[in-house]
Design an enzyme around this catalytic site. Structure first.
Site, PDB file in Angstrom:
ATOM      1  N   CYS B  86       0.837  -1.205   0.000  1.00  0.00           N
ATOM      2  CA  CYS B  86       0.000   0.000   0.000  1.00  0.00           C
ATOM      3  C   CYS B  86       0.873   1.258   0.000  1.00  0.00           C
ATOM      4  O   CYS B  86       1.542   1.546  -0.972  1.00  0.00           O
ATOM      5  CB  CYS B  86      -0.991  -0.041   1.167  1.00  0.00           C
ATOM      6  SG  CYS B  86      -2.304   1.186   1.004  1.00  0.00           S
ATOM      7  N   HIS B 203      -3.602  -5.460   0.979  1.00  0.00           N
ATOM      8  CA  HIS B 203      -2.912  -5.696   2.256  1.00  0.00           C
ATOM      9  C   HIS B 203      -2.914  -7.179   2.632  1.00  0.00           C
ATOM     10  O   HIS B 203      -3.810  -7.607   3.366  1.00  0.00           O
ATOM     11  CB  HIS B 203      -3.640  -4.940   3.368  1.00  0.00           C
ATOM     12  CG  HIS B 203      -3.425  -3.462   3.358  1.00  0.00           C
ATOM     13  ND1 HIS B 203      -2.369  -2.870   4.002  1.00  0.00           N
ATOM     14  CD2 HIS B 203      -4.137  -2.455   2.794  1.00  0.00           C
ATOM     15  CE1 HIS B 203      -2.433  -1.553   3.834  1.00  0.00           C
ATOM     16  NE2 HIS B 203      -3.500  -1.275   3.099  1.00  0.00           N
ATOM     17  N   GLU B 205      -1.179  -8.566   4.822  1.00  0.00           N
ATOM     18  CA  GLU B 205      -1.001  -8.721   6.275  1.00  0.00           C
ATOM     19  C   GLU B 205      -2.330  -8.578   7.016  1.00  0.00           C
ATOM     20  O   GLU B 205      -2.430  -8.919   8.185  1.00  0.00           O
ATOM     21  CB  GLU B 205       0.043  -7.713   6.786  1.00  0.00           C
ATOM     22  CG  GLU B 205      -0.453  -6.302   7.058  1.00  0.00           C
ATOM     23  CD  GLU B 205      -0.669  -5.466   5.796  1.00  0.00           C
ATOM     24  OE1 GLU B 205      -0.682  -6.036   4.679  1.00  0.00           O
ATOM     25  OE2 GLU B 205      -0.866  -4.234   5.925  1.00  0.00           O
TER      26      GLU B 205
END
Lengths: 82, 233
Positions: B86, B203, B205
């Site tokens: 990002c 994302h 994560e």
């Protein structure tokens, strides 16, 4: 001495923000508007000790290295003396 | 094997990345303040999401002048892994570690939702544990994720297989409808020529726990840790 720096999107890059501003202006009743393009404007105060050439070169370098992303943007520097 | 997560003023996905590395990858990981200049003890650096320097000037534009970024450039030049997520992707583009730029979303809105992305190239250290063309469900959260580049850059990306992820439908079809932000050719993530630097807007994560709606992101982190293990051994 002051440098004015204008950063604008390259003509080949679409400008979604400019398009939205154009649309809003039309909604307000403004007709006959062509394209609206959004850009950025900077004023940089420069030491009076510099020659005009040095000042212009300094501002050009700041514009190129910091203010504009050459992938998507162009820039133009104007020097205001006095 | 050791990971580092860079922290800029305004980073806000640093803890998520740290959590995933320590809990799911099971490897040591440090936060690295942006003033640090020595990365010699690390095998992989994560440039996390967030709003470094408040997105002033342009997203990622000011972070590239942080002292740590020179070290990150040297680190990448050594062939070590640099993973931008990002805002991290935006920073890597601004720093010239990846080609192109990320502009305001076509629809202007900040978009925060799960999207589907297709693995376009599974011969990278970041995707080698994933089947090619597999569709992953990963969230995006950005206002400037609209990937742009000139024609020449785009052809090079295609020719060299540097497009790693594309936004797609649930069944893997790449369509205009599945493009959330106007990115050229639905590009969601790219790598450099050497494959050791990768940037992506989604994302992974945030997609490592069933509780959060998807754990597809784990496959990306598993690929990275296996790639490092192969290199180190």
């Amino acid at each position: 001495m002051k440098a004015k720096v204008y950063v604008t999107l390259k003509p080949s890059v679409l400008d979604p923000q400019g398009k939205a501003i154009h649309h809003s202006a039309e909604l307000l009743g403004f007709e006959n508007i062509g394209d609206v393009r959004q850009g950025k404007y900077f004023e940089i105060a420069l030491s009076a000790d510099m020659s005009e050439e040095e000042a212009k070169n300094t501002a050009e370098k700041i514009a190129k290295d910091v203010l504009a992303n050459p992938v998507i943007e162009d820039y133009r520097v104007e020097l205001v003396t006095g | 094997m050791k990971f580092g997560v860079i922290v800029f003023p305004g980073s806000n996905c640093d803890h998520d990345a740290y959590h995933v590395i320590s809990k799911h990858v099971g490897q040591p990981v440090d936060f690295i303040w942006h003033k640090e200049t020595d990365l010699s003890q690390y095998d992989a650096i994560i440039v996390p999401g967030g709003f470094s320097y408040g997105d002033y000037l342009r997203a990622g534009a000011l972070a590239r002048f942080s002292p740590v970024m020179n070290a990150v450039k040297d680190f990448a030049a050594e062939g070590k892994f640099v993973f931008g997520i990002c805002n991290g992707f935006q920073i890597l583009c601004e720093a010239g570690l990846l080609p192109g730029a990320l502009m305001r979303n076509e629809g202007l809105h900040f978009i925060c939702k799960h999207v589907n992305i297709r693995v376009e190239n599974n011969e990278t250290p970041y995707t080698n544990e994933i089947e090619e063309e597999k569709v992953l469900s990963i969230p995006i959260a950005h206002a400037e994720g609209n990937y742009v580049c000139d024609d020449e850059t785009f052809h090079q990306l295609e020719e060299n297989n540097q497009i790693v992820f594309r936004y797609c439908e649930e069944d893997g079809g790449v369509s205009e409808d599945s493009n959330p932000n106007g990115s050229r050719s639905n590009i969601a993530g790219i790598c450099n020529l050497d494959r050791n630097v990768l940037g992506m807007m989604p994302h992974p994560e945030r997609a490592c726990e069933e509780l959060l709606g998807s754990n597809d992101g784990r496959e990306i982190f598993r690929s990275i840790s296996n790639s490092i293990a192969t290199l180190v051994s």
